[in-house]
Motif scaffolding. Structure first.
Motif, PDB file in Angstrom:
ATOM      1  N   SER A  35       0.978  -1.451  -0.426  1.00 64.30           N
ATOM      2  CA  SER A  35      -0.237  -0.155   0.086  1.00 64.30           C
ATOM      3  C   SER A  35       0.466   1.397   0.083  1.00 64.30           C
ATOM      4  N   GLY A  37       4.563   1.211  -1.208  1.00 61.19           N
ATOM      5  CA  GLY A  37       4.667   1.193  -2.283  1.00 61.19           C
ATOM      6  C   GLY A  37       6.824   1.027  -1.208  1.00 61.19           C
ATOM      7  N   VAL A 117       7.632  -6.247  -8.209  1.00 59.51           N
ATOM      8  CA  VAL A 117       7.857  -5.162  -7.991  1.00 59.51           C
ATOM      9  C   VAL A 117       8.082  -3.944  -7.702  1.00 59.51           C
ATOM     10  N   GLY A 176       5.075  -6.539 -15.894  1.00 54.40           N
ATOM     11  CA  GLY A 176       4.821  -4.562 -16.547  1.00 54.40           C
ATOM     12  C   GLY A 176       2.558  -4.280 -16.273  1.00 54.40           C
ATOM     13  N   LEU A 177       1.643  -6.227 -16.587  1.00 55.75           N
ATOM     14  CA  LEU A 177       0.891  -5.715 -16.418  1.00 55.75           C
ATOM     15  C   LEU A 177       0.224  -5.078 -14.651  1.00 55.75           C
ATOM     16  N   MET A 179       1.830  -3.615 -12.865  1.00 52.65           N
ATOM     17  CA  MET A 179       2.609  -2.460 -13.068  1.00 52.65           C
ATOM     18  C   MET A 179       0.981  -1.128 -12.854  1.00 52.65           C
ATOM     19  N   LEU A 180       0.946  -1.575 -14.881  1.00 54.19           N
ATOM     20  CA  LEU A 180      -0.209  -0.911 -15.270  1.00 54.19           C
ATOM     21  C   LEU A 180      -1.651  -0.560 -14.856  1.00 54.19           C
ATOM     22  N   SER A 181      -2.135  -1.703 -14.154  1.00 51.06           N
ATOM     23  CA  SER A 181      -3.040  -2.557 -13.494  1.00 51.06           C
ATOM     24  C   SER A 181      -3.206  -1.723 -12.616  1.00 51.06           C
ATOM     25  N   HIS A 182      -1.989  -2.317 -11.796  1.00 51.40           N
ATOM     26  CA  HIS A 182      -2.210  -1.180 -10.355  1.00 51.40           C
ATOM     27  C   HIS A 182      -2.025   0.442 -10.080  1.00 51.40           C
ATOM     28  N   LEU A 183      -1.179   0.576 -11.180  1.00 51.77           N
ATOM     29  CA  LEU A 183      -1.347   2.250 -11.368  1.00 51.77           C
ATOM     30  C   LEU A 183      -2.469   2.800 -11.962  1.00 51.77           C
ATOM     31  N   GLU A 184      -3.836   2.476 -12.688  1.00 53.28           N
ATOM     32  CA  GLU A 184      -4.960   2.619 -13.230  1.00 53.28           C
ATOM     33  C   GLU A 184      -5.986   2.613 -12.472  1.00 53.28           C
ATOM     34  N   ASP A 186      -7.314  -0.749 -11.725  1.00 55.16           N
ATOM     35  CA  ASP A 186      -8.512  -1.446 -13.600  1.00 55.16           C
ATOM     36  C   ASP A 186      -7.041  -2.268 -13.595  1.00 55.16           C
ATOM     37  N   ALA A 190      -6.348  -5.548 -18.611  1.00 56.40           N
ATOM     38  CA  ALA A 190      -4.715  -7.163 -18.492  1.00 56.40           C
ATOM     39  C   ALA A 190      -5.837  -8.726 -18.345  1.00 56.40           C
TER      40      ALA A 190
END
Lengths: 217, 217
Positions: A35, A37, A117, A176-177, A179-184, A186, A190
């Motif tokens: 939560s 990082g 990550v 990578g998936l 990272m993007l999922s977590h960031l957005e 959503d 993915a």
DNA sequence: GTCTATACTTGGATAGAC
DNA sequence: GTCTATCCAAGTATAGAC
């Protein structure tokens, strides 16, 4: 050896006061990494979450980095156990993709890849941490390669690409998936990809079962 | 608006004392993110690299996070410019993969994706940063989607998968490959993948030129 | 052996000098 | 408007209490 940061706790007493503290700290370290990082995973933040004194981290683990590595170990071993069970039942490529989807979804929801990550990205800031983290990624690559070899054995795709290279790509994509999922916030895009992969795997299988099925038209 | 952290510098003077300081700080922020990671990118560390006082960061950018976002912007816009040139010349899928290889190699060597990765991973620790970073990833996804649509237009793979989903996967893979390469200090496995992709693209093209070529057996 | 109170260092932010 | 000296919070680590 016998370094100060790793108390022996030799006695036969079953309770294990020290072990319990360590467990609490490791658990809190995992949650904090997820939560807040890597940059937010300070001794104080982790200790507060664990409900214990921050000094205990240095007594039990020697440094914050060591505690975080222990947290990574805990997550890794828990996941490997689950993976091992799942992959044993996998035969075809379609089944492999299906299993991978399940694993990815639960990893994503439980935040396990987040830990990975954050540790990889955080390794840049702590001397010597990179090698330790790298060593702990090896099992994930080996597992992926193993699963790929089992299901792609004899398939055309397996003949075209070395399983080691596919495994490397799979782990990279996995990271990578996340990272993007977590960031957005959503996970849908993915998961859509895994759905596509399942469709493609099915298509691929019908196309290549045997060339002779074609004449049955 | 007109928030304190963004001085106007209205005058027509060409030198731009303020602009120069900002430029130095942004440059140093990029370098620091690359070699120390997000957790190591403190105001003091960045200022030292820039040869200026750490207080200047708060005067010019309001916060460390804002400076890091400016650094991400600088890297993004520089890369987008280069990408735009490259992709304009791309026609076939094979050419796309070839161009992607060149771009990836130079991005990797210059550490540009590192900046992206560190910002994504670091976003967890700073409230509100996630949305800002996410917005800055959009152009990368849009660029990838654009390139994919140009080269896969009319191809069977393009018909099978939505370009938006492929783009998402490409960006994710891009990030993941950077993480692993950076961690292990070895770009070879990632580059090997691109070599495989080039081979597959070539194979794919010969296989699907037209279905009627099959009868010429 | 286990844990807490304390020492010291680094980091973010600003009041005030120029 | 630009920058520096200074303040206080947060970080790591340990000396010493139990």
């Amino acid at each position: 050896m016998a370094k100060p940061g790793a108390p022996s706790n030799v006695a036969g007493e079953s309770g294990g006061r020290s072990a319990e503290t360590r467990r609490l700290l490791i658990e809190a370290a995992v949650t904090t990494l997820q939560s807040e990082g890597y940059a937010g995973a300070s001794a104080r933040a982790i200790a507060e979450r664990a409900g214990s004194n921050q000094g205990l981290i240095f007594y039990h683990f020697g440094s914050v980095a060591n505690l975080l590595l222990a947290a990574l170990d805990a997550v890794s071993s828990a996941r490997m156990e689950r993976y091992g069970e799942s992959v044993a039942e996998v035969g075809t490529t379609g089944e492999l993709v299906e299993t991978a989807t399940d694993i990815f979804r639960s990893d994503l929801d439980a935040g396990y890849i987040t830990v990975l990550v954050e540790m990889i990205a955080g390794a840049s800031s702590t001397p010597g941490l990179g090698a330790e983290v790298a060593a702990r990624i090896e099992p994930w690559k080996a597992f992926a390669q193993d699963a790929i070899e089992h299901s792609l054995h004899g398939s055309p795709l397996g003949a075209l690409l070395p399983s080691e290279d596919i495994a490397y790509a799979v782990v990279a994509l996995y990271l990578g998936l996340e990272m993007l999922s977590h960031l957005e916030g959503d996970r849908q895009p993915a998961l859509a990809l895994f759905a596509h992969a399942q469709r493609l795997a099915a298509l691929f299988e019908t196309m290549t079962v045997t060339p002779t099925t074609r004449e049955a038209k």
